[in-house]
Design a protein around this motif. Structure first.
Motif, PDB file in Angstrom:
ATOM      1  N   VAL A 194       0.377  -1.988   9.449  1.00  0.00           N
ATOM      2  CA  VAL A 194       1.329  -0.991   9.434  1.00  0.00           C
ATOM      3  C   VAL A 194       2.692  -1.758   9.752  1.00  0.00           C
ATOM      4  O   VAL A 194       3.810  -1.603   9.108  1.00  0.00           O
ATOM      5  CB  VAL A 194       1.113   0.182  10.278  1.00  0.00           C
ATOM      6  CG1 VAL A 194       2.514   1.178  10.351  1.00  0.00           C
ATOM      7  CG2 VAL A 194       0.242   1.049   9.793  1.00  0.00           C
ATOM      8  N   VAL A 195       2.513  -2.503  10.833  1.00  0.00           N
ATOM      9  CA  VAL A 195       3.745  -3.362  11.488  1.00  0.00           C
ATOM     10  C   VAL A 195       4.364  -4.322  10.266  1.00  0.00           C
ATOM     11  O   VAL A 195       5.383  -4.173  10.088  1.00  0.00           O
ATOM     12  CB  VAL A 195       3.410  -3.808  12.585  1.00  0.00           C
ATOM     13  CG1 VAL A 195       4.662  -4.755  13.183  1.00  0.00           C
ATOM     14  CG2 VAL A 195       3.061  -3.013  14.054  1.00  0.00           C
ATOM     15  N   THR A 196       3.539  -4.670   9.674  1.00  0.00           N
ATOM     16  CA  THR A 196       3.815  -5.735   8.564  1.00  0.00           C
ATOM     17  C   THR A 196       4.526  -5.072   7.371  1.00  0.00           C
ATOM     18  O   THR A 196       5.388  -5.540   6.935  1.00  0.00           O
ATOM     19  CB  THR A 196       2.557  -6.771   7.939  1.00  0.00           C
ATOM     20  OG1 THR A 196       2.053  -7.396   9.223  1.00  0.00           O
ATOM     21  CG2 THR A 196       2.782  -7.671   6.937  1.00  0.00           C
ATOM     22  N   THR A 197       3.937  -3.965   7.101  1.00  0.00           N
ATOM     23  CA  THR A 197       4.563  -3.226   6.021  1.00  0.00           C
ATOM     24  C   THR A 197       6.230  -2.794   6.341  1.00  0.00           C
ATOM     25  O   THR A 197       6.979  -2.941   5.599  1.00  0.00           O
ATOM     26  CB  THR A 197       3.792  -2.101   5.550  1.00  0.00           C
ATOM     27  OG1 THR A 197       2.462  -2.596   5.231  1.00  0.00           O
ATOM     28  CG2 THR A 197       4.584  -1.439   4.526  1.00  0.00           C
ATOM     29  N   VAL A 198       6.086  -2.455   7.641  1.00  0.00           N
ATOM     30  CA  VAL A 198       7.369  -1.721   8.028  1.00  0.00           C
ATOM     31  C   VAL A 198       8.538  -3.068   8.017  1.00  0.00           C
ATOM     32  O   VAL A 198       9.719  -2.944   7.561  1.00  0.00           O
ATOM     33  CB  VAL A 198       7.347  -1.268   9.411  1.00  0.00           C
ATOM     34  CG1 VAL A 198       8.549  -0.675   9.624  1.00  0.00           C
ATOM     35  CG2 VAL A 198       6.728   0.253   9.307  1.00  0.00           C
ATOM     36  N   ALA A 199       7.949  -4.033   8.645  1.00  0.00           N
ATOM     37  CA  ALA A 199       8.743  -5.447   8.816  1.00  0.00           C
ATOM     38  C   ALA A 199       9.268  -5.845   7.317  1.00  0.00           C
ATOM     39  O   ALA A 199      10.506  -6.311   7.157  1.00  0.00           O
ATOM     40  CB  ALA A 199       8.088  -6.277   9.296  1.00  0.00           C
ATOM     41  N   LEU A 200       8.244  -5.707   6.357  1.00  0.00           N
ATOM     42  CA  LEU A 200       8.636  -6.143   5.042  1.00  0.00           C
ATOM     43  C   LEU A 200       9.688  -5.503   4.369  1.00  0.00           C
ATOM     44  O   LEU A 200      10.425  -6.032   3.677  1.00  0.00           O
ATOM     45  CB  LEU A 200       7.259  -6.248   4.389  1.00  0.00           C
ATOM     46  CG  LEU A 200       7.508  -6.769   2.642  1.00  0.00           C
ATOM     47  CD1 LEU A 200       8.006  -8.237   2.810  1.00  0.00           C
ATOM     48  CD2 LEU A 200       5.902  -6.686   1.809  1.00  0.00           C
TER      49      LEU A 200
END
Length: 402
Positions: free
Chosen positions: A267-273
């Protein structure tokens, strides 16, 4: 002629106020100005920069320390050598990203304080072409004169000095910046000649790191054993529809297949991307095109003098010399070393910020416009150069044509 004057203090028409009211108004304006300066200085302070550095470092650091061990355990990666294959690229990406973000924050973007114009009397910089063109080429002379093509004068009223081409005054940093791209609130610094390369590489390694993280998440989910519990129990208990339902279902399936850490990291990686794509894609695209953000947002603001009091605007792409050369301009001669190691590389060529070289297409377009003016004359006339946004300095006010 035809102008009107407003008499405020003599009591005959106009607005009057007593001393106490005026004092309160001035005090209010002074407090607002002081408050704005304090906020501006905070966003330029090392405290703000360290806060931003800590925030952007959360995803890569926690991902490497918390997510990567779980992922390797699920993938069955054992042994120091096998784990090193996963840790080595992760730490390389983190170091490169954090280094370039830090250098974007604390590297001086390059000021114009000690830059003198080619013609100090008029404050104009000479337009420089490639070395092969030669300074004596008659094509690069002004119409009806032996004077070379010159940029229109650009005087900064705040710094009280002449600005080179592609330079701008930053109201936040309170200075003129060479080849200014924009002021970045996340780095707390202007992005200009000397730190644009670090800013570019920051986004490059941000993309590399996020895609590497997503690839590991996908591998972890793919090789995870199937869950023992009913995978659709959550959806039956909490029926969600639309995008929210789809995303929630994906997260739940990842959690059931793998672990809580993997699901949270996904989730964090998707938001950051999503955030990096929103800010990084335009930044990388403009840098590859040899264009600054200010030039994109405020086009046709720079002029070249092709005849006495005759100015021609320069359009977008005037300095674009192909994506390879455009990137070499901001990364410097050691661009290949900077892609591999966290280093500043050899010094940049200062002529890029003081005397930028136009592209071949830009030169052809400019010569075509000169030829058109010679044959057809000028298209429009204004009362002063200031109407074009040209600041001719303390002795401004001369008429101009375009």
């Amino acid at each position: 002629p035809g102008s009107a004057e407003a008499h405020i203090s003599n009591g005959h028409g106009g607005h009057q106020c007593d001393d106490s009211g005026c004092d309160k108004h001035e005090s209010y304006k002074r407090r607002r100005r002081d408050g704005g300066d304090a906020l501006r200085l905070f966003f330029l302070s090392p405290t703000w920069k360290c806060m931003m550095l800590a925030i952007v470092g959360v995803t890569p650091v926690t991902g490497t320390l918390l997510f990567l061990p779980d992922a390797m355990a699920i993938l069955g990666v054992n042994g120091v050598c096998s784990q090193l294959k996963y840790y080595a690229p992760a730490f390389w990406i983190i170091i490169q990203f954090m280094y370039n973000f830090l250098m974007s924050q604390f590297t001086d973007p390059g000021g114009t304080m000690h830059v003198k114009p080619t013609f100090e009397v008029s404050g104009q910089f000479q337009m420089v072409f490639s070395d092969a063109d030669g300074a004596s080429d008659p094509r690069y002379r002004q119409i009806g004169s032996d004077d070379p093509l010159m940029y229109a004068p650009n005087f900064c009223e705040h710094c009280r000095q002449w600005k080179p081409p592609r330079s701008h005054h930053c109201r936040i940093c309170k200075r003129c910046v060479l080849r200014m791209d924009h002021h970045c609130p996340f780095t707390g610094n202007c992005i200009g000649l000397r730190n644009h390369g670090h800013f570019f590489l920051m986004y490059v390694f941000a993309f590399i790191g996020l895609f590497y993280s997503l690839a590991l998440c996908a591998l972890t989910v793919w090789y995870s054993p199937p869950p023992s519990e009913d995978r659709y129990a959550f959806r039956r208990a909490h029926p969600l529809s639309g995008l929210a339902g789809m995303l929630t279902g994906v997260v739940v399936q990842v959690f059931l297949h793998t672990s809580f850490k993997v699901a949270v990291h996904l989730v964090v990686t998707t938001v950051a991307l999503v955030a990096v794509m929103g800010f990084g894609c335009p930044a990388l695209s403009l840098a590859s095109a040899g264009q600054t953000m200010l030039e994109r947002n405020f086009p046709m603001k720079e002029y070249v003098q092709i005849k006495e009091k005759v100015y021609c605007p320069l359009g977008n792409g005037f300095y674009s010399r192909g994506w390879r050369q455009n990137l070499r301009d901001i990364l410097g001669p050691s661009w290949y070393i900077r892609l591999a190691l966290p280093t500043k590389g050899r010094p940049l060529d200062w002529r890029i910020g003081v005397a930028p070289q136009p592209s071949e297409a830009g030169i052809e377009a400019l010569l075509a416009r000169i030829d058109q003016v010679e044959r057809e004359g000028v298209k429009a006339q204004v009362r002063s150069a200031e109407e074009l946004g040209i600041n001719s300095g303390p002795e401004a006010g001369l008429a101009a044509t375009v």
